[in-house]
Write a protein that holds these residues in place. Sequence first.
Motif, PDB file in Angstrom:
ATOM      1  N   LEU A 184       2.454  -5.543  -7.917  1.00 17.90           N
ATOM      2  CA  LEU A 184       1.629  -4.370  -8.188  1.00 17.90           C
ATOM      3  C   LEU A 184       2.205  -3.129  -7.512  1.00 17.90           C
ATOM      4  CD1 LEU A 184      -1.926  -5.950  -7.795  1.00 17.90           C
ATOM      5  CD2 LEU A 184      -0.896  -5.113  -9.909  1.00 17.90           C
ATOM      6  N   GLU A 185       2.687  -3.308  -6.280  1.00 19.30           N
ATOM      7  CA  GLU A 185       3.301  -2.185  -5.573  1.00 19.30           C
ATOM      8  C   GLU A 185       4.535  -1.694  -6.331  1.00 19.30           C
ATOM      9  OE1 GLU A 185       3.917  -2.829  -1.316  1.00 19.30           O
ATOM     10  OE2 GLU A 185       2.392  -4.406  -1.424  1.00 19.30           O
ATOM     11  N   ALA A 186       5.350  -2.650  -6.768  1.00 18.59           N
ATOM     12  CA  ALA A 186       6.582  -2.283  -7.463  1.00 18.59           C
ATOM     13  C   ALA A 186       6.297  -1.561  -8.772  1.00 18.59           C
ATOM     14  CB  ALA A 186       7.415  -3.538  -7.731  1.00 18.59           C
ATOM     15  N   SER A 187       5.187  -1.898  -9.409  1.00 18.49           N
ATOM     16  CA  SER A 187       4.839  -1.266 -10.679  1.00 18.49           C
ATOM     17  C   SER A 187       4.062   0.030 -10.487  1.00 18.49           C
ATOM     18  CB  SER A 187       4.008  -2.231 -11.540  1.00 18.49           C
ATOM     19  OG  SER A 187       2.751  -2.487 -10.926  1.00 18.49           O
ATOM     20  N   GLY A 188       3.752   0.363  -9.222  1.00 23.16           N
ATOM     21  CA  GLY A 188       3.023   1.602  -8.938  1.00 23.16           C
ATOM     22  C   GLY A 188       1.528   1.495  -9.122  1.00 23.16           C
ATOM     23  N   GLN A 189       1.001   0.307  -9.335  1.00 24.23           N
ATOM     24  CA  GLN A 189      -0.444   0.129  -9.519  1.00 24.23           C
ATOM     25  C   GLN A 189      -1.128  -0.048  -8.158  1.00 24.23           C
ATOM     26  OE1 GLN A 189      -1.426  -2.709 -12.738  1.00 24.23           O
ATOM     27  NE2 GLN A 189       0.768  -2.746 -13.187  1.00 24.23           N
ATOM     28  N   THR A 222      -7.787   0.234  -0.624  1.00 21.44           N
ATOM     29  CA  THR A 222      -6.550  -0.047  -1.355  1.00 21.44           C
ATOM     30  C   THR A 222      -5.485   0.972  -0.978  1.00 21.44           C
ATOM     31  OG1 THR A 222      -7.022   1.380  -3.266  1.00 21.44           O
ATOM     32  CG2 THR A 222      -7.933  -0.867  -3.309  1.00 21.44           C
ATOM     33  N   LEU A 223      -4.241   0.655  -1.311  1.00 19.17           N
ATOM     34  CA  LEU A 223      -3.157   1.618  -1.109  1.00 19.17           C
ATOM     35  C   LEU A 223      -3.360   2.830  -2.010  1.00 19.17           C
ATOM     36  CD1 LEU A 223       0.071  -0.588  -0.802  1.00 19.17           C
ATOM     37  CD2 LEU A 223      -1.307   0.419   1.019  1.00 19.17           C
ATOM     38  N   GLY A 224      -4.024   2.621  -3.124  1.00 22.20           N
ATOM     39  CA  GLY A 224      -4.330   3.746  -4.008  1.00 22.20           C
ATOM     40  C   GLY A 224      -5.217   4.772  -3.324  1.00 22.20           C
ATOM     41  N   ASP A 225      -6.151   4.296  -2.488  1.00 25.77           N
ATOM     42  CA  ASP A 225      -7.014   5.222  -1.737  1.00 25.77           C
ATOM     43  C   ASP A 225      -6.186   6.067  -0.782  1.00 25.77           C
ATOM     44  OD1 ASP A 225      -9.273   4.206  -2.985  1.00 25.77           O
ATOM     45  OD2 ASP A 225      -9.631   2.706  -1.418  1.00 25.77           O
ATOM     46  N   VAL A 226      -5.208   5.442  -0.122  1.00 27.93           N
ATOM     47  CA  VAL A 226      -4.354   6.174   0.817  1.00 27.93           C
ATOM     48  C   VAL A 226      -3.503   7.189   0.059  1.00 27.93           C
ATOM     49  CG1 VAL A 226      -2.579   5.979   2.601  1.00 27.93           C
ATOM     50  CG2 VAL A 226      -4.297   4.168   2.341  1.00 27.93           C
ATOM     51  N   ASN A 227      -2.951   6.744  -1.061  1.00 34.87           N
ATOM     52  CA  ASN A 227      -2.111   7.629  -1.861  1.00 34.87           C
ATOM     53  C   ASN A 227      -2.909   8.838  -2.360  1.00 34.87           C
ATOM     54  OD1 ASN A 227       0.691   7.186  -2.273  1.00 34.87           O
ATOM     55  ND2 ASN A 227       0.339   7.303  -4.487  1.00 34.87           N
ATOM     56  N   LYS A 228      -4.142   8.592  -2.740  1.00 35.22           N
ATOM     57  CA  LYS A 228      -5.005   9.673  -3.224  1.00 35.22           C
ATOM     58  C   LYS A 228      -5.269  10.679  -2.114  1.00 35.22           C
ATOM     59  CE  LYS A 228      -9.433  10.470  -5.549  1.00 35.22           C
ATOM     60  NZ  LYS A 228     -10.679   9.837  -6.066  1.00 35.22           N
ATOM     61  N   MET A 229      -5.480  10.204  -0.891  1.00 40.27           N
ATOM     62  CA  MET A 229      -5.700  11.086   0.252  1.00 40.27           C
ATOM     63  C   MET A 229      -4.482  11.992   0.461  1.00 40.27           C
ATOM     64  SD  MET A 229      -6.447  10.151   4.279  1.00 40.27           S
ATOM     65  CE  MET A 229      -4.803   9.466   4.526  1.00 40.27           C
ATOM     66  N   ILE A 230      -3.289  11.408   0.343  1.00 44.27           N
ATOM     67  CA  ILE A 230      -2.071  12.203   0.518  1.00 44.27           C
ATOM     68  C   ILE A 230      -1.973  13.280  -0.562  1.00 44.27           C
ATOM     69  CG2 ILE A 230       0.455  12.117   0.502  1.00 44.27           C
ATOM     70  CD1 ILE A 230       0.255   9.270   1.602  1.00 44.27           C
ATOM     71  N   LEU A 233       4.481   1.693   4.340  1.00 46.95           N
ATOM     72  CA  LEU A 233       5.108   2.624   5.277  1.00 46.95           C
ATOM     73  C   LEU A 233       6.626   2.622   5.137  1.00 46.95           C
ATOM     74  CD1 LEU A 233       2.991   2.056   8.534  1.00 46.95           C
ATOM     75  CD2 LEU A 233       2.878   3.973   6.931  1.00 46.95           C
ATOM     76  N   GLU A 234       7.185   1.504   4.663  1.00 42.26           N
ATOM     77  CA  GLU A 234       8.637   1.445   4.460  1.00 42.26           C
ATOM     78  C   GLU A 234       9.099   2.404   3.363  1.00 42.26           C
ATOM     79  OE1 GLU A 234       9.456  -2.630   3.708  1.00 42.26           O
ATOM     80  OE2 GLU A 234       9.106  -3.278   5.779  1.00 42.26           O
ATOM     81  N   THR A 235       8.163   2.874   2.544  1.00 41.54           N
ATOM     82  CA  THR A 235       8.499   3.859   1.498  1.00 41.54           C
ATOM     83  C   THR A 235       8.387   5.286   2.018  1.00 41.54           C
ATOM     84  OG1 THR A 235       6.228   4.069   0.626  1.00 41.54           O
ATOM     85  CG2 THR A 235       7.587   2.247  -0.222  1.00 41.54           C
TER      86      THR A 235
END
Length: 361
Positions: free
Chosen positions: A216-221, A275-283, A236-238
């Motif tokens: 899912l991470e690799a596909s951006g979902q 989710t990581l999506g929540d973090v990405n949205k915050m950024i 964080l490695e990204t």
Amino acid sequence: MNHQLDMHGETLMKQYRERLSLYEHLAHLADTALRKALDEQHVRVATIEYRVKTSDSLAGKLELKGGKYHSLDDVTDIVGIRVVTFYSDDVDKVAAIVNETFYVDREKSVDKRKLHHLDSFGYNSLHYICKLPKEIADEPDSPMLNKLSFEIQMRTALQHVWSTLNHDTGYKGGVKIPQEYLRQFNRLAGMMELIDEEFSRLRNVLTDYRRQMMALEASGQLDDVDLNTETFRRYLETHPFARLNKRIAAINQAELYPVTLMPFLRVLRKLGMNTLGDVNKMIEEHSDDAYRLAVAQLGTTDLDIVSENIGIQNLCYVYVLKQGGGPAGIRQIFDWLNGYDPGNIQLAKELFEQSQKLSLV
């Protein structure tokens, strides 16, 4: 201990003493080869240990069962290796590696795991009778090295522990154990067998989960990727905060000092991000305001070194302020990161006042 051996038994013991140094050499070669093979296949086990049967132990065996051995070569466990694995399915992995590394005598090997008695758990080892191939040992002065058999026992850590405990508590003194106690032993054996199986099942489930999350991470979902220690570390490695950090550092042409951002996982979870999506949205939504807050903090200073946590830290401040958290919300972030301190109240008030001047709230 003195053992009563017949003439045949004494002959076998004499042959054993003549071969003892050869058995010790065989044990060392087999142990080294197996460790190397396991390492090359990246199979991690709990322990590997080998032994050469002692003179007293062999004599005791011959005293009891000497008639079944026509020659010393029929005693296939004079050299023994025990491999203890963490998981039950790793026993089969080790067995496959043993099969590729040594010659395995299938007729003499025994899979005791096929026993279905309730009291057999601690003895469910897989026993392979093996010989060294010439790829491992080809010594013209010791041609017997490739003809002598040795035994490899493979079992799980729980099976090994149970076998040891059951032997220590069940056979001391030759006293017959009452039926009620044997029943309790058998119940415990069943429970430990279930635990052994559940550990393997759980590992497989978690492995599948990790693969799913990585896909899912690799596909951006990212909205479908749970926020936890493992996924956040990979995230964080990204370097998701690098762009914001560089903008902030440029305020004073400062150098970025590397620090771990893992402590912020707790903060993000406390803020309700799942989710990581929540973090990405915050950024995406709050980076500009986080930068403006950093300008207010650093613009009047001559700091030329800032920590790499400044970006995510200011993002968390802005997120709380936008949610109406006020000074109390800012103070909580200080407490989560650094522990409770009365001074956090004043720091939170000052930061809140800065945000009001910037119309962040």
